[in-house]
Design a protein around this motif. Structure first.
Motif, PDB file in Angstrom:
ATOM      1  N   VAL A 235     -26.775   4.112   8.193  1.00  0.00           N
ATOM      2  CA  VAL A 235     -26.839   3.729   9.603  1.00  0.00           C
ATOM      3  C   VAL A 235     -25.433   3.831  10.173  1.00  0.00           C
ATOM      4  N   LEU A 236     -25.292   4.568  11.255  1.00  0.00           N
ATOM      5  CA  LEU A 236     -23.990   4.855  11.850  1.00  0.00           C
ATOM      6  C   LEU A 236     -23.795   4.021  13.110  1.00  0.00           C
ATOM      7  N   LEU A 237     -22.706   3.246  13.141  1.00  0.00           N
ATOM      8  CA  LEU A 237     -22.368   2.431  14.311  1.00  0.00           C
ATOM      9  C   LEU A 237     -21.109   2.983  14.958  1.00  0.00           C
ATOM     10  N   CYS A 238     -21.162   3.195  16.293  1.00  0.00           N
ATOM     11  CA  CYS A 238     -20.029   3.718  17.061  1.00  0.00           C
ATOM     12  C   CYS A 238     -19.757   2.748  18.209  1.00  0.00           C
ATOM     13  N   PRO A 239     -18.901   1.724  17.999  1.00  0.00           N
ATOM     14  CA  PRO A 239     -18.757   0.648  18.983  1.00  0.00           C
ATOM     15  C   PRO A 239     -17.758   0.904  20.100  1.00  0.00           C
ATOM     16  N   TRP A 253     -21.715  -6.455  18.214  1.00  0.00           N
ATOM     17  CA  TRP A 253     -21.795  -5.508  17.100  1.00  0.00           C
ATOM     18  C   TRP A 253     -22.015  -6.220  15.774  1.00  0.00           C
ATOM     19  N   LEU A 254     -21.506  -7.441  15.648  1.00  0.00           N
ATOM     20  CA  LEU A 254     -21.805  -8.215  14.448  1.00  0.00           C
ATOM     21  C   LEU A 254     -23.291  -8.530  14.377  1.00  0.00           C
ATOM     22  N   ASP A 255     -23.897  -8.760  15.535  1.00  0.00           N
ATOM     23  CA  ASP A 255     -25.341  -9.009  15.577  1.00  0.00           C
ATOM     24  C   ASP A 255     -26.117  -7.744  15.208  1.00  0.00           C
ATOM     25  N   VAL A 256     -25.647  -6.580  15.675  1.00  0.00           N
ATOM     26  CA  VAL A 256     -26.283  -5.319  15.271  1.00  0.00           C
ATOM     27  C   VAL A 256     -26.258  -5.197  13.749  1.00  0.00           C
ATOM     28  N   ALA A 257     -25.093  -5.442  13.149  1.00  0.00           N
ATOM     29  CA  ALA A 257     -24.950  -5.312  11.697  1.00  0.00           C
ATOM     30  C   ALA A 257     -25.845  -6.298  10.962  1.00  0.00           C
TER      31      ALA A 257
END
Length: 400
Positions: A235-239, A253-257
């Protein structure tokens, strides 16, 4: 704002100086400039100069028209004039003969003084004109409409038919001068007007986005990241976004993770260029020590080509209104949060299932019609919005 018959894409403080400049430009254009005669455009093997002073996203969207040009003119020659910051988009493109650089100071985002930016402009202007003067182009197409067009170079080079927007000045130098429509529009739909003088048409519904990554493999990317290639999903996160006003807080973004990590087979990769993403990475490793081996930093480590390959090896990506949404949505299912963005104008032209959640009021009832593309208006970016995003992921991605 309309001043002396031209509809400028600018506030009053900018539109009136542009109109004054254009008064002189128009008189020059109607005189010696218009008396130049390089003959009619070649109808079989046209040489076309595409121009943009914009950035990576503009360059990527422009590149989608190159295959269409070749379909219409199999022997066409395509050259590009742009800022050198767009080179990562052009460097592997098989349709381009050559790229010339012109670094406009107004769109140069480097952390330089104004003096250094103008020095770069002067140097690249002189070298670009020297190279361009060796050719006679059948068409020039300047796609820039918001600010800083490049068609001020036209008096110094040889072009049979010049096409572009007059909304930010220099329109008198164009043979085909266009202006912005009223209301909201998508960037690519607007550009479709520019292709028509070339006898080309391309709709946002059918255009095929692409990005070349020759010779690169996912295994090479993981080797560069210093990690074994995961056996499970990535899973790729680009914040990050181009402007801080479009970025969402660390806690978001911590909630996304937290919603990704319960899948103990998934590897989470954080991609970005700044300490913002690095801080999220370090916080996640502290807060989820037991999962630390599944949390990987790609901050400042990957080229755009490598980023594209990583996206192609990902189960899905989560991004903002920035280049990664346009890139990732070519290669993998993508969720994008358009916070304080331009709405419809920059919705991604996707090749994979894509969901855009945005708060652009004027685009509330608008979308683009492409397979598996969906956009929704939201008023806040909170847990409820994340619930909607992961409901979409669960339905369209994880169950496939």
């Amino acid at each position: 704002m309309i001043v002396y018959g031209r509809d400028y894409c600018a506030p009053r403080s900018v539109a009136y100086p542009l109109a004054l400049m254009d008064w002189f430009v128009d008189r020059y254009a109607r005189g010696r400039y218009k008396r130049r005669n390089f003959g009619p455009p070649d109808a079989v093997r046209p040489k076309i100069l595409f121009m943009t002073s914009g950035h990576l996203g503009d360059a990527l969207i422009l590149s989608y028209i190159f295959p269409v040009v070749r379909q219409r003119y199999p022997d066409a020659v395509i050259d590009v004039l742009s800022g050198d910051w767009c080179d990562p988009i052009w460097q592997s493109n098989p349709y381009i003969r050559r790229v010339l650089h012109l670094n406009h100071p107004n769109t140069n985002r480097r952390n330089w003084s104004n003096l250094k930016k103008w020095q770069s402009f002067r140097q690249t202007f002189r070298s670009a004109v020297a190279a361009l003067k060796t050719e006679t182009y059948d068409y020039s197409v300047d796609i820039r409409f918001a600010n800083s067009p490049l068609h001020f170079v036209l008096p110094f080079i040889r072009v049979r038919r010049a096409i572009g927007f007059g909304a930010r000045g220099w329109g008198g130098l164009l043979d085909d001068e266009f202006f912005l429509p009223n209301g909201e529009f998508h960037h690519f739909t607007l550009l479709d007007e520019l292709w028509k003088p070339l006898g080309i048409s391309a709709s946002i519904e059918t255009i095929q986005p692409y990005f070349e990554t020759p010779g690169l493999t996912a295994g090479q990317i993981w080797q560069k990241l210093g990690q074994p290639q995961p056996a499970g999903p990535v899973v790729l996160l680009c914040p990050e976004a181009g402007g801080t006003e479009k970025m969402l807080p660390t806690e978001f973004w911590l909630d996304v993770a937290r919603r990704v990590l319960p899948d103990d087979t998934a590897t989470l990769v954080l991609s970005g260029q700044t300490n913002f993403t690095a801080t999220i990475y370090e916080t996640l490793r502290r807060n989820h020590a037991v999962d630390a081996s599944r949390i990987v930093s790609a901050v400042g480590k990957l080229t755009i080509q490598e980023m594209a390959v990583l996206a192609g090896a990902s189960q899905y990506a989560v991004t903002l209104d920035s280049l990664p949404v346009h890139l990732c949505s070519i290669f993998c299912p993508t969720v994008a949060f358009f916070y304080n963005g331009m709405g419809l104008q920059f919705f991604p032209i996707s090749a994979r299932p894509t969901l855009v959640l945005h708060n652009h009021t004027a685009s509330r009832e608008l979308t683009i019609h492409r397979p598996d593309f969906q956009s929704e208006y939201v008023t806040t970016f909170d847990a409820t919005t994340l619930d909607r995003a992961f409901e979409w992921i669960q339905k369209l991605v994880l169950k496939q």
